[in-house]
Design a protein around this motif. Structure first.
Motif, PDB file in Angstrom:
ATOM      1  N   ASP A  20      -0.955   4.927   0.541  1.00 11.98           N
ATOM      2  CA  ASP A  20      -1.976   4.590  -0.444  1.00 11.98           C
ATOM      3  C   ASP A  20      -1.977   5.627  -1.555  1.00 11.98           C
ATOM      4  OD1 ASP A  20      -4.037   2.991  -1.431  1.00 11.98           O
ATOM      5  OD2 ASP A  20      -5.530   4.445  -0.690  1.00 11.98           O
ATOM      6  N   GLU A  21      -1.828   6.898  -1.145  1.00 13.02           N
ATOM      7  CA  GLU A  21      -1.744   7.975  -2.131  1.00 13.02           C
ATOM      8  C   GLU A  21      -0.521   7.757  -3.032  1.00 13.02           C
ATOM      9  OE1 GLU A  21      -3.744  10.871  -2.389  1.00 13.02           O
ATOM     10  OE2 GLU A  21      -5.103   9.765  -1.051  1.00 13.02           O
ATOM     11  N   ALA A  22       0.579   7.333  -2.405  1.00 15.17           N
ATOM     12  CA  ALA A  22       1.844   7.167  -3.148  1.00 15.17           C
ATOM     13  C   ALA A  22       1.951   5.789  -3.804  1.00 15.17           C
ATOM     14  CB  ALA A  22       3.018   7.397  -2.207  1.00 15.17           C
ATOM     15  N   ARG A  23       0.884   5.008  -3.710  1.00  8.31           N
ATOM     16  CA  ARG A  23       0.865   3.635  -4.260  1.00  8.31           C
ATOM     17  C   ARG A  23       2.045   2.798  -3.759  1.00  8.31           C
ATOM     18  NH1 ARG A  23      -2.880   3.607  -8.258  1.00  8.31           N
ATOM     19  NH2 ARG A  23      -3.458   5.671  -8.988  1.00  8.31           N
ATOM     20  N   ALA A  24       2.321   2.902  -2.467  1.00 13.08           N
ATOM     21  CA  ALA A  24       3.465   2.165  -1.906  1.00 13.08           C
ATOM     22  C   ALA A  24       3.012   1.090  -0.932  1.00 13.08           C
ATOM     23  CB  ALA A  24       4.417   3.125  -1.207  1.00 13.08           C
ATOM     24  N   VAL A  25       1.694   0.916  -0.809  1.00 17.81           N
ATOM     25  CA  VAL A  25       1.196  -0.062   0.162  1.00 17.81           C
ATOM     26  C   VAL A  25       1.639  -1.474  -0.207  1.00 17.81           C
ATOM     27  CG1 VAL A  25      -0.891  -1.114   1.099  1.00 17.81           C
ATOM     28  CG2 VAL A  25      -0.747   1.359   0.850  1.00 17.81           C
ATOM     29  N   GLY A  26       1.636  -1.774  -1.533  1.00 15.16           N
ATOM     30  CA  GLY A  26       2.007  -3.123  -1.998  1.00 15.16           C
ATOM     31  C   GLY A  26       3.400  -3.510  -1.540  1.00 15.16           C
ATOM     32  N   LYS A  27       4.344  -2.581  -1.635  1.00 21.73           N
ATOM     33  CA  LYS A  27       5.750  -2.846  -1.276  1.00 21.73           C
ATOM     34  C   LYS A  27       5.857  -3.281   0.186  1.00 21.73           C
ATOM     35  CE  LYS A  27       7.961   0.608  -3.718  1.00 21.73           C
ATOM     36  NZ  LYS A  27       8.714   1.873  -3.653  1.00 21.73           N
ATOM     37  N   VAL A  28       5.176  -2.499   1.040  1.00 24.41           N
ATOM     38  CA  VAL A  28       5.232  -2.807   2.471  1.00 24.41           C
ATOM     39  C   VAL A  28       4.532  -4.131   2.740  1.00 24.41           C
ATOM     40  CG1 VAL A  28       4.683  -1.954   4.772  1.00 24.41           C
ATOM     41  CG2 VAL A  28       5.255  -0.340   2.948  1.00 24.41           C
ATOM     42  N   GLY A  29       3.418  -4.330   2.052  1.00 24.24           N
ATOM     43  CA  GLY A  29       2.676  -5.577   2.229  1.00 24.24           C
ATOM     44  C   GLY A  29       3.538  -6.772   1.885  1.00 24.24           C
ATOM     45  N   ARG A  30       4.284  -6.666   0.784  1.00 29.40           N
ATOM     46  CA  ARG A  30       5.124  -7.785   0.361  1.00 29.40           C
ATOM     47  C   ARG A  30       6.175  -8.075   1.427  1.00 29.40           C
ATOM     48  NH1 ARG A  30       5.370  -6.347  -4.928  1.00 29.40           N
ATOM     49  NH2 ARG A  30       7.265  -5.142  -4.587  1.00 29.40           N
ATOM     50  N   ARG A  31       6.787  -7.011   1.944  1.00 26.26           N
ATOM     51  CA  ARG A  31       7.828  -7.181   2.951  1.00 26.26           C
ATOM     52  C   ARG A  31       7.255  -7.852   4.203  1.00 26.26           C
ATOM     53  NH1 ARG A  31      10.355  -8.408   6.460  1.00 26.26           N
ATOM     54  NH2 ARG A  31      11.943  -7.345   7.700  1.00 26.26           N
ATOM     55  N   LEU A  32       6.080  -7.379   4.640  1.00 25.38           N
ATOM     56  CA  LEU A  32       5.464  -7.946   5.849  1.00 25.38           C
ATOM     57  C   LEU A  32       5.013  -9.378   5.611  1.00 25.38           C
ATOM     58  CD1 LEU A  32       3.454  -4.828   7.023  1.00 25.38           C
ATOM     59  CD2 LEU A  32       5.333  -5.920   8.255  1.00 25.38           C
ATOM     60  N   ASN A  33       4.570  -9.635   4.416  1.00 24.31           N
ATOM     61  CA  ASN A  33       4.112 -10.982   4.084  1.00 24.31           C
ATOM     62  C   ASN A  33       5.247 -11.998   4.114  1.00 24.31           C
ATOM     63  OD1 ASN A  33       1.417 -11.740   3.612  1.00 24.31           O
ATOM     64  ND2 ASN A  33       2.028 -12.577   1.629  1.00 24.31           N
ATOM     65  N   GLN A  34       6.469 -11.531   3.753  1.00 20.83           N
ATOM     66  CA  GLN A  34       7.631 -12.426   3.817  1.00 20.83           C
ATOM     67  C   GLN A  34       7.836 -12.908   5.242  1.00 20.83           C
ATOM     68  OE1 GLN A  34      10.642  -9.869   2.314  1.00 20.83           O
ATOM     69  NE2 GLN A  34      10.026 -10.139   0.176  1.00 20.83           N
ATOM     70  N   ASP A  35       7.470 -12.059   6.201  1.00 21.91           N
ATOM     71  CA  ASP A  35       7.630 -12.424   7.604  1.00 21.91           C
ATOM     72  C   ASP A  35       6.449 -13.277   8.065  1.00 21.91           C
ATOM     73  OD1 ASP A  35       7.277 -12.144  10.528  1.00 21.91           O
ATOM     74  OD2 ASP A  35       9.116 -10.966  10.365  1.00 21.91           O
ATOM     75  N   THR A  36       5.261 -12.742   7.927  1.00 21.07           N
ATOM     76  CA  THR A  36       4.080 -13.449   8.400  1.00 21.07           C
ATOM     77  C   THR A  36       3.012 -13.386   7.311  1.00 21.07           C
ATOM     78  OG1 THR A  36       4.620 -12.736  10.633  1.00 21.07           O
ATOM     79  CG2 THR A  36       2.391 -13.573  10.271  1.00 21.07           C
ATOM     80  N   ALA A  37       2.578 -14.555   6.879  1.00 18.47           N
ATOM     81  CA  ALA A  37       1.634 -14.600   5.769  1.00 18.47           C
ATOM     82  C   ALA A  37       0.316 -13.949   6.173  1.00 18.47           C
ATOM     83  CB  ALA A  37       1.403 -16.043   5.343  1.00 18.47           C
TER      84      ALA A  37
END
Lengths: 272, 362, 421
Positions: free
Chosen positions: C102-119
């Motif tokens: 969250d500090e590094a503003r990288a949560v979105g990237k991981v979220g997108r990757r996980l979302n590709q697997d399971t919405a």
């Protein structure tokens, strides 16, 4: 017209084949030609019959800076890519056709892959890769990508002429005192030039007509003519597109005529 | 130690392309200035390879080539100043005849006017003076051949190489060109190394002939010596026609060898090299040296029967069968009454000791 | 005289086999020639390698690469890799990861990757990140904290998705590009029926390509045959007729078909005014348009190789067959047609190869149901930024293309069939 030994049934089937051929030819040519009159319409819809004729869409074309810009981009990129592909491809072909070249088949197959791999894959791959080096949205990136797409054509055409070239001529030039570069310039180059020129034409047309790679790596600054047409066809198909198409048809006819001239001249030289 | 006698030297030359098989196994050859030497041999004998080494298109695997006393090995082909006429002429199709001939002068930076003059002179020399503006493709094979000769001579090369230059021409034209090239050689005092597989051509044109086989020179001599005194069986068979009969050596000294032939006859032949008594040997006699039904018995007598007679116009070949089943040909001039013999007729064939040569079986 | 002496001195290796140093010498000379030859090829080779082969290799590794989770959530990824299970330690690590990301503003990237697997993951992750800024769970309370944020965090289905996303390499995209997935136990299963897409797209791509190839054969064969039979003058006319569209810009040809086939286009005008149909037909932005335009564009690629083969077949064969008693149709199919097969199959494979990878024409002339695999590669690259899936689809397409190309090479025997000009 018919071989007299043909039976009636054969004459009928031959005639039918000729008719089918005529229809196929119509299918190949008319749609392209149909676009030309539409560019001279005064209306703003693309439909027949054309009631009022005018040059207004050509005026739009000339006055709209977007079209001038993309045309300039296309020409810059196509010329640069053609020059690079032709020089590099010709050198490589000479190397590949030397008897000292190890595994020429494998190397040739590798150099031809840009022609085989679907352009969409090339486009996406270039997009990912070039963006790492700041080559997307740049002329350099477009020129490199188009050079690579043009190289196979140069390699094919130049190799074909080199295979028909009698290597004894090179030896003859040496025996007469010509140094390797001089022999290349005065004996080899003039004789393989038809292959080099038609390779260059292919490379030029490939670049000038390329849209998929442009879709992925060109920024608006580098939009090419086909890229702009792609947007035009997709978003707003108006007679300007017909006018652009007409101009491009004229260009391609010129290139075709050039190519035919080059091959006819080479043919004449071979057989005279 | 330069001398006109050793103008061109091949010294212990070997050549292999693949590192496995020697195309030239051993080549030692000296050619005098002004000499016309032909390398003659079947294809694959190494004669063309020898020419490639000389022209510099291939490096020798070992050994030295010397021209006029200087080692050629590391000299590039374009610095050798050796004129070459190629088998397919290798005229440049995109240049006119005159441009082709002027090419070696252009390379040597000869002034334009002088180059044109010299090229025209060379063209006149081969009697094609008016064809300077044509392109090679517009000329006949014989004309192209002369252009190739003119181009190879125009820059006054130290040496001229010709690689089967007449191979593509028809018989009549070939004979004309043989004479013409021979005249050029004599008139200009050229040193020529000529490669051919055609023995008639070699016999007609050469001062000396080197017969190649299996990567070696089998014999190098004047044409007449080669024909009359072949050094081995290969040369005897390769040059001209000959009858070969097998037998066992009965006695052999420095001058004559007596052979007991398979057909039963015992004959005498000139010794090439003495052969051990009891060894297998072959006897070689030229068909034109055979005589039929002699008035006197010369000692070498072969009873035979006629199989057929084949007419060749000026002369005819009569084919005989010996009791052993071997066949033998005799060449007779047209008009000889023996030519009317019917097949099946018995006859006695004889030959002179001087015309028969004996070779040990390999 | 030195020369006399040399003549009589036999060489040490005068027999037919060269010695060893001789071989080495030869190899050295060969290498020298090879080097100067390779120097000519090197520039092109380097260019194609660096700017074509490497990018494609990079793209293809993208099909199995899954660095997002591991790079940004290293602590929890390590626990998953060690099969530590979804215990308190895991959730504590996950909490630390979320804070850091969250500090590094990288949560979105991981979220997108996980979302590709399971919405749903994207929302879950954002919510957790937001809450984490305010509340710090007590020691031993991390799992409960996550559960309180969203109970899906402790659901086995979502935990399985985390397990799949954690390693640096994954078969997830490759499986998805074939409508497959791993269930919670790690076994291969088909994805839900509603979500199946890519097998369909693949079959559609192959069907359209096959149809186009057949159409090209049917139209091209008579054309090539006529070209061979015609007088030189007519032959040139026909050849120009084939080369003109071949050299005309693809975009021009595509635009031409849009205009010709549209509702107000000349074909519909003709059909309506002649009374053949009452209302204009829909000829474009559907499968019909794709077939027509693709056939038009690819036809020259069939005709030119076929023509170059037919040209070399002497006319005597038909006559010979007839003189041997064959009736014309029989003679054609037994004496002539088999000899044209190399050209026909080379052309057909060429058309098929080009057609399965086509993008522009279907994109501009087809409807949503007519899009081929290329469209989806572009779609996942540009629109949804699901690069793993785009890469997996590209890999599938590339494999099919290369297999067909190998086949083409075999048929043409490595000789490149002439493309006229």
């Amino acid at each position: 017209m018919f071989d007299p030994s043909l039976t009636r049934g054969e004459k009928i089937s031959v005639s039918l084949t000729f008719i089918v051929t005529g229809l196929v030819l119509l299918f190949l040519i008319t749609p392209i030609l149909a676009i030309i009159p539409l560019s001279f319409t005064a209306d703003s819809i693309l439909s027949y019959p054309i009631e009022n004729w005018s040059l207004r869409w050509y005026r739009v074309l000339i006055e709209n800076p977007v079209w001038a810009g993309v045309t300039r981009n296309s020409l810059i990129i196509a010329f640069a890519a053609t020059i690079c592909a032709t020089i590099l491809g010709t050198l490589a072909s000479i190397g590949l056709n030397s008897r000292y070249c190890p595994k020429p088949g494998v190397i040739t197959a590798f150099l031809l892959t840009p022609m085989i791999v679907p352009v969409i894959i090339t486009g996406v791959a270039s997009y990912f890769f070039y963006s790492k080096f700041g080559l997307t949205n740049s002329y350099a990136g477009m020129i490199i990508a188009h050079t690579i797409l043009g190289i196979p054509f140069v390699v094919i055409t130049v190799s074909a002429t080199l295979q028909g070239f009698d290597m004894n001529q090179q030896r003859a030039a040496y025996s007469l005192g010509a140094r390797p570069f001089y022999a290349f310039r005065t004996v080899i180059m003039p004789q393989i030039s038809p292959g080099v020129i038609s390779g260059a034409l292919f490379a030029f047309v490939t670049s000038f007509d390329e849209v998929i790679v442009a879709l992925f790596i060109a920024g608006t600054e580098q939009y090419t003519l086909p890229r702009q047409m792609f947007s035009g066809i997709r978003e707003n198909l108006d007679p300007t597109i017909a006018a652009v198409a007409t101009v491009m048809i004229v260009v391609s006819l010129t290139v075709l005529a050039l190519a035919q001239y080059v091959s006819a001249r080479a043919e004449a030289k071979r057989s005279s | 130690m330069t001398s006109d006698q050793n103008f061109l030297e091949f010294i212990n030359i070997q050549k292999t392309y693949d590192g496995e098989n020697l195309v030239i196994k051993e080549l030692n050859l000296s050619i005098a200035r002004g000499e016309f030497v032909t390398l003659l041999g079947p294809s694959g004998s190494g004669k063309s390879t020898a020419l490639m080494l000389l022209a510099g298109f291939e490096p020798p695997t070992s050994g030295t080539i010397r021209l006029n006393g200087a080692t050629l090995n590391s000299v590039a082909p374009y610095d050798r100043n050796i004129g070459m006429v190629f088998q397919n002429y290798a005229l440049f199709p995109h240049m006119t005849v005159l441009e082709n001939i002027a090419y070696p002068l252009r390379v040597r930076k000869v002034g334009k006017a002088e180059a044109a003059e010299r090229a025209q002179k060379a063209l006149d020399m081969v009697q094609l003076g008016q064809f300077g503006d044509r392109y090679p493709k517009q000329l006949s094979g014989g004309q192209q051949q002369r252009i190739a000769v003119a181009r190879a001579l125009v820059f006054d090369p130290a040496l001229v190489l010709m690689d089967e230059p007449l191979g593509a021409l028809d018989k009549k034209l070939r004979e004309e060109m043989q004479v013409e090239i021979k005249h050029l050689h004599e008139n200009l005092g050229l040193t020529v190394v000529f490669v051919t597989h055609d023995q008639d051509e070699a016999l007609t044109m050469s001062d000396r002939i080197a017969v190649f086989n299996d990567g070696r020179i089998q014999q190098i001599d004047k044409p007449i010596t080669l024909y009359e005194k072949p050094a081995n069986q290969f040369v005897a068979e390769f040059i001209g026609e000959t009858n070969m009969l097998e037998g066992t050596v009965a006695a052999s000294d420095a001058q004559t060898t007596r052979i007991q032939l398979a057909c039963g006859a015992s004959v005498q032949a000139t010794t090439v090299e003495p052969i051990a008594t009891g060894a297998r040997a072959r006897l070689s006699v030229r068909p034109e040296r055979m005589t039929i039904n002699p008035s006197s018995d010369g000692g070498n007598l072969l009873p035979a029967s006629l199989v057929e007679t084949i007419y060749h116009g000026a002369n005819a070949m009569m084919v005989f069968r010996l009791p052993s089943g071997e066949t033998l040909t005799a060449q007779l001039r047209a008009g000889n009454p023996f030519l009317d013999m019917t097949p099946g007729t018995a006859a006695n064939l004889t030959f002179n000791l001087m015309d028969a040569r004996s070779f040990a079986c390999a | 005289m030195a020369s006399e002496q040399v003549v009589s001195t036999p060489m040490p290796h005068a027999e037919s086999k060269p010695g060893r140093n001789l071989k080495q010498e030869l190899r050295r000379a060969g290498r020298r020639h090879q080097r100067s030859t390779l120097l000519l090829i090197l520039p092109v080779f380097a260019l194609v390698f660096a700017f074509f082969a490497l990018p494609i290799a990079g793209l293809l590794t993208g099909a199995v690469n899954s660095p997002e989770y591991q790079q940004n959530f290293p602590r929890s990824a390590a626990i998953i890799e060690q099969e530590g299970g979804f215990n308190e330690a895991f959730y504590a690590a996950l909490y630390a990861d979320i804070r850091a990301a969250d500090e590094a503003r990288a949560v979105g990237k991981v979220g997108r990757r996980l979302n590709q697997d399971t919405a749903g993951f994207s929302t879950m992750l954002k919510k957790a990140a937001r809450k984490s800024r305010k509340t710090v769970p007590a020691e031993g309370e991390h799992k409960a904290w996550f559960k309180s944020v969203d109970k899906r965090w402790v659901d086995a289905r979502y935990q399985a998705a985390l397990t799949r996303a954690a390693p640096a390499y994954t078969d997830f995209f490759l499986l998805k590009s074939l409508d497959l997935k791993r269930n919670a136990d790690g076994d291969l299963t088909l994805v839900d029926e509603k979500k199946r897409l890519f097998v369909d797209v693949f079959l559609r791509t192959l069907t359209i390509s096959f149809g186009v190839t057949v159409l090209c054969c049917l139209l091209g064969y008579p054309l090539a045959w006529t070209m061979v039979q015609a007088s030189p003058k007519w032959r040139n006319v026909l050849l120009l007729g084939v080369l003109f569209p071949f050299w005309t810009s693809l975009l021009v040809r595509t635009a031409a078909w849009v205009i010709v086939l549209q509702k107000e286009g000349p074909i519909n005008t003709l059909l309506v005014s002649s009374g053949l149909v009452d209302a204009p037909l829909t000829l474009v932005f559907n499968r019909f348009g794709v077939f027509v335009a693709l056939t038009h564009i690819l036809l020259p690629f069939l005709v030119l190789p076929l023509y170059s083969v037919m040209k070399t077949i002497p006319k005597d064969y038909m006559r010979a067959a007839k003189s041997l008693g064959a009736r014309p149709v029989y003679a054609f199919f037994t004496a002539y047609f088999p000899q044209t097969l190399p050209g026909l199959s080379a052309g057909a494979i060429l058309v098929f190869i080009m057609s399965i990878g086509y993008y522009i024409t279907p994109a501009l002339l087809g409807g949503p149901k007519d899009q081929m695999i290329s469209y989806f590669i572009a779609f996942y690259t540009n629109n949804t930024i699901n690069w793993g899936l785009a890469s997996a689809l590209a890999l599938n397409l590339l494999i099919v293309t290369l297999v067909l190309y190998a086949l083409y090479q075999r048929i043409t025997g490595g000789n490149r069939v002439s493309l006229g000009a």
